[in-house]
Design an enzyme around this catalytic site. Structure first.
Site, mmCIF file in Angstrom:
data_model
loop_
_atom_site.group_PDB
_atom_site.id
_atom_site.type_symbol
_atom_site.label_atom_id
_atom_site.label_comp_id
_atom_site.label_asym_id
_atom_site.label_seq_id
_atom_site.Cartn_x
_atom_site.Cartn_y
_atom_site.Cartn_z
ATOM 1 N N ASP A 111 30.450 27.265 85.936
ATOM 2 C CA ASP A 111 31.916 27.315 85.916
ATOM 3 C C ASP A 111 32.479 28.658 85.487
ATOM 4 O O ASP A 111 33.638 28.735 85.127
ATOM 5 C CB ASP A 111 32.478 26.168 85.057
ATOM 6 C CG ASP A 111 32.590 26.549 83.604
ATOM 7 O OD1 ASP A 111 31.693 27.254 83.089
ATOM 8 O OD2 ASP A 111 33.579 26.155 82.977
ATOM 9 N N GLU A 112 31.674 29.721 85.546
ATOM 10 C CA GLU A 112 32.265 31.012 85.204
ATOM 11 C C GLU A 112 31.581 32.208 85.833
ATOM 12 O O GLU A 112 30.409 32.150 86.191
ATOM 13 C CB GLU A 112 32.345 31.193 83.685
ATOM 14 C CG GLU A 112 31.042 31.234 82.960
ATOM 15 C CD GLU A 112 31.259 31.150 81.455
ATOM 16 O OE1 GLU A 112 31.441 32.200 80.830
ATOM 17 O OE2 GLU A 112 31.248 30.023 80.938
HETATM 18 P P1 DGT Z 1 37.291 24.491 79.046
HETATM 19 O O1 DGT Z 1 36.667 25.671 79.723
HETATM 20 O O2 DGT Z 1 37.462 24.655 77.573
HETATM 21 O O3 DGT Z 1 38.572 24.026 79.690
HETATM 22 O O4 DGT Z 1 36.282 23.249 79.205
HETATM 23 P P2 DGT Z 1 34.877 23.178 79.910
HETATM 24 O O5 DGT Z 1 34.473 21.743 79.911
HETATM 25 O O6 DGT Z 1 34.902 23.831 81.250
HETATM 26 O O7 DGT Z 1 33.976 23.951 78.871
HETATM 27 P P3 DGT Z 1 32.913 25.122 79.068
HETATM 28 O O8 DGT Z 1 33.463 26.180 79.955
HETATM 29 O O9 DGT Z 1 32.498 25.515 77.704
HETATM 30 O O10 DGT Z 1 31.679 24.408 79.752
HETATM 31 C C1 DGT Z 1 31.544 24.239 81.142
HETATM 32 C C2 DGT Z 1 30.799 22.958 81.444
HETATM 33 O O11 DGT Z 1 29.522 22.967 80.763
HETATM 34 C C3 DGT Z 1 31.487 21.694 80.928
HETATM 35 O O12 DGT Z 1 32.411 21.152 81.857
HETATM 36 C C4 DGT Z 1 30.350 20.760 80.646
HETATM 37 C C5 DGT Z 1 29.209 21.673 80.262
HETATM 38 N N1 DGT Z 1 29.055 21.680 78.793
HETATM 39 C C6 DGT Z 1 29.726 22.428 77.889
HETATM 40 N N2 DGT Z 1 29.357 22.138 76.630
HETATM 41 C C7 DGT Z 1 28.402 21.174 76.742
HETATM 42 C C8 DGT Z 1 27.603 20.436 75.787
HETATM 43 O O13 DGT Z 1 27.709 20.605 74.565
HETATM 44 N N3 DGT Z 1 26.724 19.528 76.307
HETATM 45 C C9 DGT Z 1 26.578 19.332 77.665
HETATM 46 N N4 DGT Z 1 25.693 18.432 78.091
HETATM 47 N N5 DGT Z 1 27.318 19.998 78.586
HETATM 48 C C10 DGT Z 1 28.201 20.883 78.130
HETATM 49 CA CA CA Z 2 35.186 26.064 81.464
HETATM 50 CA CA CA Z 3 32.391 28.150 80.788
#
Ligand code: DGT
Ligand code: CA
Ligand code: CA
Length: 364
Positions: A111-112
């Site tokens: 996602d980045e």
């Molecule tokens: P955001 O960017 O803050 O709006 O939210 P996300 O969900 O896109 O967060 P990000 O960019 O840190 O992580 C991208 C994806 O990676 C997220 O959709 C799910 C996965 N991911 C992040 N943290 C964890 C984790 O602690 N455990 C697992 N299994 N997957 C994770």
């Molecule tokens: Ca993200």
């Molecule tokens: Ca990310």
């Protein structure tokens, strides 16, 4: 070095947003994407949650049972199992759009990505802002996804800026604005500074990046070692020379070899397999990745194929774990092996990035 213009693009609540694109009725509900463990029931962790669920304190990494408790009053809350294949498909399409709009494209994770756009916007931040808006629009029109973009002269500041106004953010920090942007921010916003490092600084009564500027390079070196010390010293001053490096998304790394002779001798195959593991591991290391799946592959003497793979418990970088798993798969595959084997292969997949997942002090 001449002034560069670098984008960091990060998709908002990525896995959960992917789920919303295929089931739009989810949008009004709290959505949690879960990694259910093999123990059954609600054991396992939250991979991510949409912003509605986050309002109730649900976030990545917490146990599914905690999330359910926090969302107790929301009878409409939805808990879905992860579907990596689907997220990768969405990701590939999004990466295509970004690639078309970059001079240099660097894939970071599903996602980045970083984009160097210096040439195509002629070093002009206003044009860069316009280009970023166009990218956001294209991704929204074609994929119904929102993302956040940070624009600045380097990767470090852009990474911080993309996170600054999430979701659906666009934050531009031109060279003149670097100081005023960084100074009020919490130390923790510097990539690589995790809980442990933050705590150390808080004990020294240092909370913001501005506070951290008071610490001289010698103290930082003494505390963290030269490499990390220098990184932190430069980071709080917004300095970062890391180039955007051409890198495509890679779904797997593999090595395959043609054996010196066709064989089904276990020891002979085992030795070749360990060699292949070392080669695959070198690539993994070079690319700073972790893997969660290991596979082996035979091309048999009649050129037919046979393969086996195994999902690991957790993502890893360990060569021992790679070798152990390959050995396990080889034993399993050899159990009723009739034909001799001509070519032998090892692959790792389910890749993820090391960067950003650990505290800087633990990987420098
Ligand atoms: P955001 O960017 O803050 O709006 O939210 P996300 O969900 O896109 O967060 P990000 O960019 O840190 O992580 C991208 C994806 O990676 C997220 O959709 C799910 C996965 N991911 C992040 N943290 C964890 C984790 O602690 N455990 C697992 N299994 N997957 C994770
Ligand atoms: Ca993200
Ligand atoms: Ca990310």
């Amino acid at each position: 070095m001449e002034t560069r213009i670098v984008f960091h693009i990060d998709f908002d609540y990525f896995y959960a947003q992917c789920e919303e694109t295929r089931s739009p009725q989810l949008k009004s509900k709290p959505v949690c994407v879960c990694v259910f463990s093999d123990r059954g029931g609600d054991s396992g962790a939250i991979a991510t949650a949409n912003y509605t669920a986050r309002k109730y304190g649900v976030k990545s990494g917490i146990p599914i049972s905690f999330a359910k408790k926090r969302l107790e009053e929301r009878k409409d809350a939805v808990f879905l199992p992860v579907d990596f294949e689907f997220y990768s498909e969405v990701s590939e399409k999004a990466m295509e759009i970004m690639k078309e709009n970059a001079d240099i494209f660097e894939y970071v994770g599903r996602d980045e990505a970083y984009l160097d756009v210096t040439e195509r916007v002629e070093g002009n931040f206003e044009k860069a802002n316009h280009l970023a808006q166009q990218i956001k629009n294209a991704i929204r029109d074609k994929l119904k996804l929102s993302c956040s973009i940070g624009i600045s002269p380097n990767k470090l500041i852009s990474k911080i800026a993309s996170d600054f106004q999430k979701p659906d953010g666009l934050t531009t920090v031109s060279q003149e604005r670097v100081e005023e942007f960084l100074e009020p921010l919490k130390i923790r916003t510097i990539p690589g500074i995790g809980k442990k490092t933050e705590k150390k600084f808080l004990e020294m009564n240092l909370e913001t990046i501005q506070d951290l500027k008071k610490i001289d390079i010698f103290t930082l070196n003494k505390e963290f070692g030269r490499k990390t010390g220098a990184y932190i010293y430069n980071a709080v001053r917004g300095k970062d020379d890391e180039p955007v490096k051409e890198r495509e998304a890679s779904i797997q790394y593999s090595k395959i070899t043609t054996l010196k002779k066709d064989s089904k001798d276990y020891q002979f195959l085992f030795e070749n397999m360990m060699e292949l593991c070392t080669e695959v591991h070198d690539v993994v290391k070079k690319n700073n990745r972790m893997f969660k799946s290991v596979g082996i592959h035979f091309v048999q003497s009649d050129l037919s194929n046979k393969s086996k793979s195994k999902m690991l418990r957790n993502p890893t970088t360990s060569i021992e774990e790679l070798q152990k798993t390959a050995e396990f798969l080889l034993k399993e595959a050899m159990e009723n092996q009739k034909m001799t084997i001509r070519r032998l292969g090892v692959k790792v997949s389910e890749l993820s990035d090391i960067e950003g997942q650990r505290d800087i002090t633990s990987y420098f």
